[in-house]
Write a protein that holds these residues in place. Structure first.
Motif, PDB file in Angstrom:
ATOM      1  N   SER A   1      -4.731  -0.315 -17.419  1.00  0.00           N
ATOM      2  CA  SER A   1      -4.012  -1.233 -16.531  1.00  0.00           C
ATOM      3  C   SER A   1      -2.818  -0.525 -15.911  1.00  0.00           C
ATOM      4  CB  SER A   1      -3.545  -2.482 -17.291  1.00  0.00           C
ATOM      5  OG  SER A   1      -2.547  -2.151 -18.238  1.00  0.00           O
ATOM      6  N   LEU A   2      -2.463  -1.004 -14.725  1.00  0.00           N
ATOM      7  CA  LEU A   2      -1.334  -0.449 -13.991  1.00  0.00           C
ATOM      8  C   LEU A   2      -0.510  -1.580 -13.408  1.00  0.00           C
ATOM      9  CD1 LEU A   2      -3.326   2.216 -11.946  1.00  0.00           C
ATOM     10  CD2 LEU A   2      -1.884   2.671 -13.933  1.00  0.00           C
ATOM     11  N   VAL A   3       0.760  -1.374 -13.303  1.00  0.00           N
ATOM     12  CA  VAL A   3       1.645  -2.317 -12.636  1.00  0.00           C
ATOM     13  C   VAL A   3       1.525  -2.060 -11.133  1.00  0.00           C
ATOM     14  CG1 VAL A   3       4.050  -3.031 -12.317  1.00  0.00           C
ATOM     15  CG2 VAL A   3       3.216  -2.413 -14.606  1.00  0.00           C
ATOM     16  N   VAL A   4       1.460  -3.139 -10.356  1.00  0.00           N
ATOM     17  CA  VAL A   4       1.354  -3.035  -8.902  1.00  0.00           C
ATOM     18  C   VAL A   4       2.685  -3.480  -8.297  1.00  0.00           C
ATOM     19  CG1 VAL A   4       0.100  -3.801  -6.851  1.00  0.00           C
ATOM     20  CG2 VAL A   4      -1.128  -3.484  -9.021  1.00  0.00           C
ATOM     21  N   ALA A   5       3.197  -2.679  -7.379  1.00  0.00           N
ATOM     22  CA  ALA A   5       4.497  -2.963  -6.771  1.00  0.00           C
ATOM     23  C   ALA A   5       4.393  -2.921  -5.251  1.00  0.00           C
ATOM     24  CB  ALA A   5       5.530  -1.938  -7.240  1.00  0.00           C
ATOM     25  N   GLN A   6       5.357  -3.578  -4.635  1.00  0.00           N
ATOM     26  CA  GLN A   6       5.520  -3.485  -3.187  1.00  0.00           C
ATOM     27  C   GLN A   6       6.943  -3.041  -2.948  1.00  0.00           C
ATOM     28  OE1 GLN A   6       4.378  -6.953  -0.952  1.00  0.00           O
ATOM     29  NE2 GLN A   6       4.459  -5.820   0.964  1.00  0.00           N
ATOM     30  N   ASP A   7       7.072  -1.857  -2.383  1.00  0.00           N
ATOM     31  CA  ASP A   7       8.397  -1.253  -2.186  1.00  0.00           C
ATOM     32  C   ASP A   7       9.177  -1.201  -3.491  1.00  0.00           C
ATOM     33  OD1 ASP A   7       7.879  -0.941   0.574  1.00  0.00           O
ATOM     34  OD2 ASP A   7       8.514  -3.012   0.945  1.00  0.00           O
ATOM     35  N   GLY A   8       8.479  -0.916  -4.585  1.00  0.00           N
ATOM     36  CA  GLY A   8       9.112  -0.766  -5.888  1.00  0.00           C
ATOM     37  C   GLY A   8       9.221  -2.038  -6.709  1.00  0.00           C
ATOM     38  N   ALA A   9       9.156  -3.203  -6.072  1.00  0.00           N
ATOM     39  CA  ALA A   9       9.285  -4.478  -6.792  1.00  0.00           C
ATOM     40  C   ALA A   9       7.922  -4.903  -7.349  1.00  0.00           C
ATOM     41  CB  ALA A   9       9.818  -5.560  -5.863  1.00  0.00           C
TER      42      ALA A   9
END
Length: 138
Positions: free
Chosen positions: A36-44
């Motif tokens: 699993s991976l964390v998904v971010a948008q512009d770091g958030a």
């Protein structure tokens, strides 16, 4: 004494951007031997994606390798803070039936807490703890 999320979380999670391709995400999982991976948008933090998501929401639905991971990630994930009370987080994870939660501080992912982490520490003789602690299959 109250235990906190930071005591059991896996620190320094791998974070991918919503625009990263399914191919790149799958390669990252394979290279790092993680599911699993964390998904971010512009770091958030905006989501989480698992190897199962890649198969069920991506491959099985006919999405191409160039599709953005944001199209299959579980959005708006439950997140917790490093200083949150572990008992409260376990209760919430149970109530919401989630297996892993990003640990967020200042809007950025600083860890992930999984049911495997919890089992290894809180129920070390359980089958889940044994599986979670075992070396990965090759």
């Amino acid at each position: 004494m109250t235990r906190t999320v930071s005591e059991l979380m896996t620190p320094h999670p791998t974070v991918v951007e919503v625009t990263d391709t399914l191919h790149a995400v799958a390669q990252t999982m394979a290279t790092q031997d993680i599911g699993s991976l964390v998904v971010a948008q512009d770091g958030a933090v905006v989501g989480i994606v698992t190897d199962r998501d890649l198969v069920v929401r991506g491959l099985a639905e006919g999405l191409g390798l160039d599709a953005p991971v944001g199209s299959i990630a579980t959005g708006d994930p439950l997140t917790v803070a490093p200083d949150d009370d572990l008992r409260d987080v376990v209760r919430i994870m149970r109530e919401q039936a989630v297996r892993r939660v990003p640990v967020v501080e200042g809007g950025l992912a600083v860890g992930v807490l999984s049911i495997g982490d919890l089992a290894a520490e809180l129920d070390p003789t359980s089958a889940l703890a044994d599986i979670s602690e075992a070396p990965a299959n090759d």
